[in-house]
Motif scaffolding. Sequence first.
Motif, PDB file in Angstrom:
ATOM      1  N   GLY A  53       0.625  -1.356  -0.258  1.00  0.00           N
ATOM      2  CA  GLY A  53      -0.092   0.068  -0.012  1.00  0.00           C
ATOM      3  C   GLY A  53       0.875   1.116  -0.015  1.00  0.00           C
ATOM      4  O   GLY A  53       0.263   2.358   0.017  1.00  0.00           O
ATOM      5  N   VAL A  54       2.299   1.282  -0.089  1.00  0.00           N
ATOM      6  CA  VAL A  54       2.962   2.531  -0.123  1.00  0.00           C
ATOM      7  C   VAL A  54       3.068   2.918  -1.473  1.00  0.00           C
ATOM      8  O   VAL A  54       3.555   2.178  -2.318  1.00  0.00           O
ATOM      9  CB  VAL A  54       4.344   2.300   0.768  1.00  0.00           C
ATOM     10  CG1 VAL A  54       5.237   3.119   0.619  1.00  0.00           C
ATOM     11  CG2 VAL A  54       4.087   1.606   1.993  1.00  0.00           C
ATOM     12  N   ARG A  55       3.118   4.259  -1.458  1.00  0.00           N
ATOM     13  CA  ARG A  55       3.439   4.737  -2.736  1.00  0.00           C
ATOM     14  C   ARG A  55       4.014   6.111  -2.336  1.00  0.00           C
ATOM     15  O   ARG A  55       4.007   6.818  -1.353  1.00  0.00           O
ATOM     16  CB  ARG A  55       2.180   5.164  -3.699  1.00  0.00           C
ATOM     17  CG  ARG A  55       1.467   4.100  -4.000  1.00  0.00           C
ATOM     18  CD  ARG A  55       1.962   3.158  -5.061  1.00  0.00           C
ATOM     19  NE  ARG A  55       1.289   1.928  -5.535  1.00  0.00           N
ATOM     20  CZ  ARG A  55       0.997   0.841  -4.898  1.00  0.00           C
ATOM     21  NH1 ARG A  55       1.683   0.507  -3.880  1.00  0.00           N
ATOM     22  NH2 ARG A  55       0.336  -0.015  -5.673  1.00  0.00           N
ATOM     23  N   VAL A  56       4.839   6.698  -3.488  1.00  0.00           N
ATOM     24  CA  VAL A  56       5.615   7.909  -3.179  1.00  0.00           C
ATOM     25  C   VAL A  56       5.302   9.111  -4.450  1.00  0.00           C
ATOM     26  O   VAL A  56       5.388   8.779  -5.489  1.00  0.00           O
ATOM     27  CB  VAL A  56       7.027   7.435  -3.445  1.00  0.00           C
ATOM     28  CG1 VAL A  56       8.186   8.784  -3.397  1.00  0.00           C
ATOM     29  CG2 VAL A  56       7.564   6.607  -2.353  1.00  0.00           C
ATOM     30  N   PHE A  57       5.020  10.241  -3.798  1.00  0.00           N
ATOM     31  CA  PHE A  57       4.914  11.343  -4.470  1.00  0.00           C
ATOM     32  C   PHE A  57       6.270  12.075  -4.686  1.00  0.00           C
ATOM     33  O   PHE A  57       6.606  12.700  -3.578  1.00  0.00           O
ATOM     34  CB  PHE A  57       3.585  12.319  -4.093  1.00  0.00           C
ATOM     35  CG  PHE A  57       2.375  11.825  -4.342  1.00  0.00           C
ATOM     36  CD1 PHE A  57       1.614  12.236  -5.483  1.00  0.00           C
ATOM     37  CD2 PHE A  57       1.535  11.092  -3.400  1.00  0.00           C
ATOM     38  CE1 PHE A  57       0.384  11.426  -5.643  1.00  0.00           C
ATOM     39  CE2 PHE A  57       0.465  10.418  -3.551  1.00  0.00           C
ATOM     40  CZ  PHE A  57      -0.453  10.940  -4.543  1.00  0.00           C
ATOM     41  N   GLU A  58       6.841  12.116  -5.742  1.00  0.00           N
ATOM     42  CA  GLU A  58       8.101  12.980  -5.737  1.00  0.00           C
ATOM     43  C   GLU A  58       7.821  14.364  -6.220  1.00  0.00           C
ATOM     44  O   GLU A  58       6.944  14.527  -7.256  1.00  0.00           O
ATOM     45  CB  GLU A  58       9.140  12.283  -6.885  1.00  0.00           C
ATOM     46  CG  GLU A  58       9.353  10.762  -6.191  1.00  0.00           C
ATOM     47  CD  GLU A  58      10.427  10.200  -7.033  1.00  0.00           C
ATOM     48  OE1 GLU A  58      11.382  10.846  -8.192  1.00  0.00           O
ATOM     49  OE2 GLU A  58      10.421   8.860  -7.227  1.00  0.00           O
ATOM     50  N   PHE A  59       8.823  15.121  -5.699  1.00  0.00           N
ATOM     51  CA  PHE A  59       8.531  16.608  -6.138  1.00  0.00           C
ATOM     52  C   PHE A  59       9.989  17.260  -6.094  1.00  0.00           C
ATOM     53  O   PHE A  59      10.531  16.932  -5.391  1.00  0.00           O
ATOM     54  CB  PHE A  59       7.514  17.274  -5.070  1.00  0.00           C
ATOM     55  CG  PHE A  59       8.015  17.604  -3.816  1.00  0.00           C
ATOM     56  CD1 PHE A  59       8.732  18.417  -3.146  1.00  0.00           C
ATOM     57  CD2 PHE A  59       7.752  16.511  -2.835  1.00  0.00           C
ATOM     58  CE1 PHE A  59       9.156  18.749  -1.745  1.00  0.00           C
ATOM     59  CE2 PHE A  59       8.129  16.472  -1.515  1.00  0.00           C
ATOM     60  CZ  PHE A  59       8.931  17.678  -1.052  1.00  0.00           C
ATOM     61  N   THR A  60       9.931  18.429  -6.712  1.00  0.00           N
ATOM     62  CA  THR A  60      11.086  19.398  -6.848  1.00  0.00           C
ATOM     63  C   THR A  60      10.673  20.786  -6.641  1.00  0.00           C
ATOM     64  O   THR A  60       9.702  21.264  -6.706  1.00  0.00           O
ATOM     65  CB  THR A  60      11.828  19.308  -8.131  1.00  0.00           C
ATOM     66  OG1 THR A  60      11.735  17.898  -8.731  1.00  0.00           O
ATOM     67  CG2 THR A  60      12.894  20.026  -8.463  1.00  0.00           C
ATOM     68  N   ASN A  61      11.754  21.454  -5.805  1.00  0.00           N
ATOM     69  CA  ASN A  61      11.406  22.848  -5.608  1.00  0.00           C
ATOM     70  C   ASN A  61      12.130  23.613  -6.527  1.00  0.00           C
ATOM     71  O   ASN A  61      13.080  23.571  -6.941  1.00  0.00           O
ATOM     72  CB  ASN A  61      12.248  23.147  -4.160  1.00  0.00           C
ATOM     73  CG  ASN A  61      12.325  24.588  -4.037  1.00  0.00           C
ATOM     74  OD1 ASN A  61      11.674  25.375  -4.794  1.00  0.00           O
ATOM     75  ND2 ASN A  61      12.815  25.400  -2.816  1.00  0.00           N
ATOM     76  N   THR A  62      11.216  23.997  -7.536  1.00  0.00           N
ATOM     77  CA  THR A  62      11.506  24.813  -8.636  1.00  0.00           C
ATOM     78  C   THR A  62      11.971  26.473  -8.520  1.00  0.00           C
ATOM     79  O   THR A  62      12.060  27.108  -9.461  1.00  0.00           O
ATOM     80  CB  THR A  62      10.726  24.594  -9.909  1.00  0.00           C
ATOM     81  OG1 THR A  62       9.338  25.049  -9.558  1.00  0.00           O
ATOM     82  CG2 THR A  62      10.619  22.939 -10.325  1.00  0.00           C
ATOM     83  N   GLY A  63      11.657  26.900  -7.560  1.00  0.00           N
ATOM     84  CA  GLY A  63      11.729  28.127  -6.933  1.00  0.00           C
ATOM     85  C   GLY A  63      13.154  28.619  -6.501  1.00  0.00           C
ATOM     86  O   GLY A  63      14.107  27.687  -6.884  1.00  0.00           O
ATOM     87  N   ASP A  64      13.149  29.694  -5.945  1.00  0.00           N
ATOM     88  CA  ASP A  64      14.500  30.256  -5.469  1.00  0.00           C
ATOM     89  C   ASP A  64      14.737  30.570  -4.142  1.00  0.00           C
ATOM     90  O   ASP A  64      15.438  31.268  -3.749  1.00  0.00           O
ATOM     91  CB  ASP A  64      14.800  31.893  -6.336  1.00  0.00           C
ATOM     92  CG  ASP A  64      13.796  32.653  -5.993  1.00  0.00           C
ATOM     93  OD1 ASP A  64      12.883  32.443  -5.120  1.00  0.00           O
ATOM     94  OD2 ASP A  64      13.934  33.714  -6.565  1.00  0.00           O
TER      95      ASP A  64
END
Length: 147
Positions: free
Chosen positions: A49-60
Amino acid sequence: MKRILFFAVFSFISFISLTAFAQKGPKIEFKAKDNTIDYGKVYKDNDNGVRVFEFTNTGDAPLIITNVQSTCGCTVPSKPKEPIMPGKSDKIEVKYNMATGPIRKSITVETNAVNAEGGKVHLKIKGEVLERPEVNLMEKKKVGPMQ
């Protein structure tokens, strides 16, 4: 004269629009299409049941995840504890309890991101959890009319 005035007004509006879209600060971009993870059809006994939402900080500026919460207790999200620096990536892990039936859950991520309305991003998980039919070896097999 009208052309000059029109050009000046158009240039001013374009300048204002460009500066409005060039926001300074942290920005969050998730890799999942439509911020949704589809479990598909999975068997309860084969999936944790484990899933991963990957994200990136595209700001400054550093991105801070202040809170992550689910719509129910059957879905438990976990968030990064440290700020995510510009250009760096991290993840939000979600564990669904794999109750049999359809999955339609939402997770709200609260951040300091300037590209998210109110700093909130909504994530979704969907799919269906199936239970394997039990096979009784003692049960007599049904024979068709041709056999």
